[in-house]
Scaffold this motif. Structure first.
Motif, mmCIF file in Angstrom:
data_model
loop_
_atom_site.group_PDB
_atom_site.id
_atom_site.type_symbol
_atom_site.label_atom_id
_atom_site.label_comp_id
_atom_site.label_asym_id
_atom_site.label_seq_id
_atom_site.Cartn_x
_atom_site.Cartn_y
_atom_site.Cartn_z
ATOM 1 N N ASN A 103 0.807 -1.203 0.000
ATOM 2 C CA ASN A 103 0.000 0.000 0.000
ATOM 3 C C ASN A 103 0.849 1.266 0.000
ATOM 4 O O ASN A 103 0.323 2.357 0.127
ATOM 5 N N GLY A 104 2.156 1.156 -0.135
ATOM 6 C CA GLY A 104 2.968 2.346 -0.332
ATOM 7 C C GLY A 104 3.753 2.757 0.888
ATOM 8 O O GLY A 104 4.137 1.945 1.719
ATOM 9 N N ARG A 160 2.898 13.445 0.523
ATOM 10 C CA ARG A 160 3.137 12.022 0.775
ATOM 11 C C ARG A 160 4.177 11.459 -0.191
ATOM 12 O O ARG A 160 5.135 10.794 0.219
ATOM 13 N N LYS A 161 4.006 11.722 -1.484
ATOM 14 C CA LYS A 161 4.907 11.148 -2.483
ATOM 15 C C LYS A 161 6.300 11.785 -2.430
ATOM 16 O O LYS A 161 7.313 11.096 -2.564
ATOM 17 N N SER A 221 -4.102 2.322 6.629
ATOM 18 C CA SER A 221 -2.743 2.619 6.186
ATOM 19 C C SER A 221 -2.593 4.112 5.935
ATOM 20 O O SER A 221 -3.580 4.854 5.833
ATOM 21 N N GLN A 262 -1.607 5.435 3.240
ATOM 22 C CA GLN A 262 -2.191 5.677 1.920
ATOM 23 C C GLN A 262 -3.696 5.915 2.024
ATOM 24 O O GLN A 262 -4.246 6.855 1.429
ATOM 25 N N GLU A 263 -4.389 5.077 2.785
ATOM 26 C CA GLU A 263 -5.832 5.230 2.958
ATOM 27 C C GLU A 263 -6.164 6.526 3.677
ATOM 28 O O GLU A 263 -7.153 7.199 3.344
ATOM 29 N N TYR A 297 -4.529 9.345 3.586
ATOM 30 C CA TYR A 297 -4.421 10.455 2.634
ATOM 31 C C TYR A 297 -5.540 10.412 1.612
ATOM 32 O O TYR A 297 -6.000 11.457 1.133
ATOM 33 N N ASN A 298 -5.996 9.223 1.270
ATOM 34 C CA ASN A 298 -7.130 9.112 0.354
ATOM 35 C C ASN A 298 -8.378 9.737 0.955
ATOM 36 O O ASN A 298 -9.166 10.393 0.246
#
Length: 491
Positions: free
Chosen positions: A103-104, A231-232, A332, A334-335, A337-338
């Motif tokens: 998941n990153g 994030r990236k 996570s 990632q989630e 930030y989503n």
């Protein structure tokens, strides 16, 4: 039969003259107000595509991206500061250890490393001081805006925002540096916010709610784009490089905002002729008008200031701690930030509340409705069903669309309590009140959450934020009822 007897037998008839007089008076007032409204139409009301009004709307949109776009990304920035303060960033051999799972990128903020030295309560000072100045610094701009326009202040605030963000990248791992530098950035945000809303009121009156919602799109756009970028970029480059690039984005937005900004001296009675004023006269004017506590002698102004404070602070607290809450619930990074991205995406749709306010419901009714929806979203989805993914998505939809509605309209609602040349001072004084309440409320939030390890504490936190939003909705409800009663009218 006497007149008295006739009145007793037919009470409706006895009231006819009174009712007719009230109706005539109402029609007369409506006619006068309509003529006044027409005589005060500004360029953007006469022609919605007026070039100068459109140019300044775009300028304000870019400025609001710096103000609320960055504010809405506070939840994405909090883990970076946590890592930096605990020596967990800008170290390439450690950073690659953070890359794991399908998941990153997984931040190091909660697991696998040495015991934390800085708690959430400490970090909350960074955001509380920033929010204090964001809400309160406009008080020093209100008098200047009302006297001589917004252009010069827009230049200086954009420059300060750029410089402070670049310096923020070099904060090292000292908490004091983060607090001071992000506080300076908050000063720039506060002055720029006053310039954007006050400048817009120089170009629109009839359509002010619509275009206030339009420029507030900057907050939603920033809230979508900035967390993804943070994030990236942090996963690839680390803290310092990420914030330097962030500063470059702020600089680009500030340059665009400054170049497109303009003053409307032709339509408004701004004091552009100050040649006869001595330096002492100017000092007296600014000392007298910068902080005018006489506004608080009005109960309505106190109520609307409380309502605005609840709107701004309640949403800022949620934005700051939502990512940490999601992480605690097992989502996570990632989630998490989503969820922020989806919430701000629905915020784009929520800007249509401004059109609804102008066309049908009125500003106060839209604000009341949206704040109640936001408070209920906290109660229902986060308090009761936060561990379910479907509930988080529903929360993002309802909460995101509702907060964008009332946050874009609350600043313009004060126009109902002031005249054209008093907007800047009342606006900035109202935000100073919000600033004074922001630090204690944010610190209380940090104390409630504690070390971020307790589910019960987070439950108490969501109750706290929901009550803040409900208080705000009741304030605007009181103002609406005191103005037009319980009748269903556009207000």
């Amino acid at each position: 039969m006497s007149k008295n007897d006739e009145s007793m037998t037919n009470p409706h008839r006895s009231n006819e003259p009174v009712i007719m007089r009230e109706l005539d008076l109402h029609m007369s007032l409506s006619s006068d107000s309509l003529e006044t409204e027409k005589s005060h139409l500004l360029p953007g009301d006469k022609n919605i595509f007026d070039p100068r009004a459109t140019k300044n709307t775009i300028s304000s949109l870019l400025g609001m991206t710096i103000v609320f776009g960055v504010l809405n990304s506070s939840g994405a920035l909090e883990p970076l500061i946590f890592d930096a303060l605990n020596n967990r960033s800008n170290n390439s051999n450690k950073r690659h250890k953070f890359l794991s799972h399908s998941n990153g990128y997984i931040f190091s903020a909660r697991t696998n490393f040495s015991k934390q030295t800085v708690s959430s309560v400490n970090i909350s000072w960074v955001f509380s001081v920033n929010l204090f100045f964001l809400l309160g610094a406009g008080i020093f701009a209100g008098c200047k805006v009302d006297r001589s326009g917004v252009k010069s202040l827009t230049y200086s605030s954009c420059a300060l925002a750029t410089i402070s963000m670049f310096c923020f990248a070099k904060s090292g791992n000292k908490l004091a540096n983060f607090i001071v530098l992000y506080g300076f950035f908050g000063v720039a945000q506060g002055v720029l916010m006053t310039c954007c809303f006050s400048g817009l009121s120089c170009w629109y009156s009839k359509n002010l709610a619509t275009f206030s919602a339009a420029i507030s799109l900057g907050g939603s756009i920033g809230g979508i784009v900035f967390p993804i970028f943070i994030r990236k970029s942090y996963a690839k480059f680390g803290y310092e490089t990420t914030i330097l690039i962030y500063g470059g984005i702020v600089a680009f937005l500030g340059i665009g905002c400054s170049l497109l900004c303009d003053d409307n001296f032709e339509e408004r009675n701004l004091n552009t002729n100050k040649k006869d004023e001595s330096f002492s006269d100017v000092c007296k004017i600014y000392f007298k008008d910068t902080i005018n506590l006489k506004y608080f002698l009005s109960l309505k102004f106190i109520i609307i200031s409380i309502g605005l404070s609840a709107a701004e602070i309640g949403t800022s607290i949620v934005a700051t701690y939502l990512t940490s809450y999601c992480t605690k619930k097992g989502y996570s990074q990632q989630e998490s930030y989503n969820f922020i991205t989806i919430m701000n995406a629905f915020g784009l749709l929520g800007r249509f509340w401004g059109v609804i306010a102008d066309r049908w419901l009125g500003k106060f009714q839209v604000i009341i409705t949206c704040m109640m929806i936001a408070a209920l979203s906290n109660f229902i989805f986060l308090l009761a069903f936060g561990k379910h993914t479907w509930a988080m998505y529903l929360f993002c939809a309802f909460y995101g669309s509702s907060i964008s509605g009332f946050l874009s309209l609350c600043p313009t609602a004060v126009s109902s309590l002031c005249n054209d040349n008093d907007f800047g001072k009342r606006f900035s004084t109202m935000y100073l009140f919000a600033a004074c309440t922001s630090i204690p409320l944010l610190e209380i939030s940090g104390v409630i959450i504690g070390d971020q390890d307790s589910n019960i504490r987070y439950q108490q936190f969501w109750i706290f934020t929901s009550l803040i939003l409900l208080l705000g909705s009741f304030c605007y409800l009181y103002l609406r009822i005191s103005a037009v009663g319980l009748r269903w009218l556009k207000y």
